[in-house]
Design a protein around this motif. Structure first.
Motif, mmCIF file in Angstrom:
data_model
loop_
_atom_site.group_PDB
_atom_site.id
_atom_site.type_symbol
_atom_site.label_atom_id
_atom_site.label_comp_id
_atom_site.label_asym_id
_atom_site.label_seq_id
_atom_site.Cartn_x
_atom_site.Cartn_y
_atom_site.Cartn_z
ATOM 1 N N PRO A 4 -28.875 5.381 30.170
ATOM 2 C CA PRO A 4 -27.507 5.043 29.754
ATOM 3 C C PRO A 4 -26.913 3.988 30.671
ATOM 4 O O PRO A 4 -27.390 3.764 31.780
ATOM 5 N N VAL A 63 -21.591 5.351 32.067
ATOM 6 C CA VAL A 63 -21.085 6.472 31.285
ATOM 7 C C VAL A 63 -19.657 6.808 31.715
ATOM 8 O O VAL A 63 -19.362 6.905 32.901
ATOM 9 N N THR A 83 -20.786 3.441 28.024
ATOM 10 C CA THR A 83 -21.315 4.487 27.153
ATOM 11 C C THR A 83 -20.392 5.687 27.238
ATOM 12 O O THR A 83 -20.191 6.239 28.334
ATOM 13 N N CYS A 139 -23.771 9.411 24.959
ATOM 14 C CA CYS A 139 -24.891 9.634 25.869
ATOM 15 C C CYS A 139 -25.563 10.983 25.569
ATOM 16 O O CYS A 139 -26.786 11.074 25.482
ATOM 17 N N SER A 144 -26.474 3.414 24.966
ATOM 18 C CA SER A 144 -25.203 2.854 25.428
ATOM 19 C C SER A 144 -24.340 2.532 24.229
ATOM 20 O O SER A 144 -24.708 2.828 23.088
#
Length: 168
Positions: free
Chosen positions: A8, A11, A48, A53, A74
């Motif tokens: 990812p 986040v 993200t 995620c 993402s």
């Protein structure tokens, strides 16, 4: 493939108090505090949302047709700080932000620009991954979460709301 990793990018969402520009913008808006930064309005980041995620992780775990050992998860697009401010302003109409142009002088955040948005082609093909929230939906959901969890909102604003004109 016996092992699958997800990769990812930046986040954000409930439980996060990291010093990402998006979190700082949201924290200031939620606290009713103006945001003033000397630079960074044009700084793009591939964010993200935490629920996107998690969805990517579940899809990778459940998939029977993984052909690769890692998948990018993402939002799949770069969002500038000025775009984040515009989105947050819709959620908090009284929010005031002044951010100077250009990029943020952080080597960590510069690396994210140089790599661009993560390529989601393999995750889309093999996992049927598609971000559901993205930055717009993620910020709306996160804002709603913070409004219903005042203790988390307080921890976030205590950690991120500062009068500093830089992003550190």
């Amino acid at each position: 493939v016996g092992f699958v990793a997800i990769r990812p990018s930046m986040v954000f969402g409930p439980g996060q108090r990291l010093y990402y520009p998006l979190n700082m913008v949201l924290a200031h808006a939620a606290a009713g505090a103006p945001l003033r930064k000397s630079d960074g309005a044009d700084h793009p980041i591939d964010y993200t949302y935490v629920k996107d995620c998690a969805e990517g992780a579940v899809l990778a775990y459940q998939s029977e047709k993984t052909r690769h050992s890692a998948y990018n998860i993402s939002g799949g697009m770069l969002t500038t700080n000025s775009q984040v401010v515009q989105i947050v302003h819709k959620l908090y109409p009284g929010f005031r932000a002044e951010i100077g142009g250009g990029l943020i002088g952080s080597p960590i955040l510069w690396k994210r620009i140089l790599t661009g948005p993560l390529d989601l082609k393999l995750a889309r093909r093999d996992l049927s991954y598609e971000p559901r929230y993205g930055v717009d939906g993620g910020l709306a959901d996160y804002s709603s979460h913070l409004k219903s969890h005042p203790e988390e909102l307080k921890r976030m604003t205590d950690a991120l709301v500062r009068p500093s004109s830089d992003w550190s």
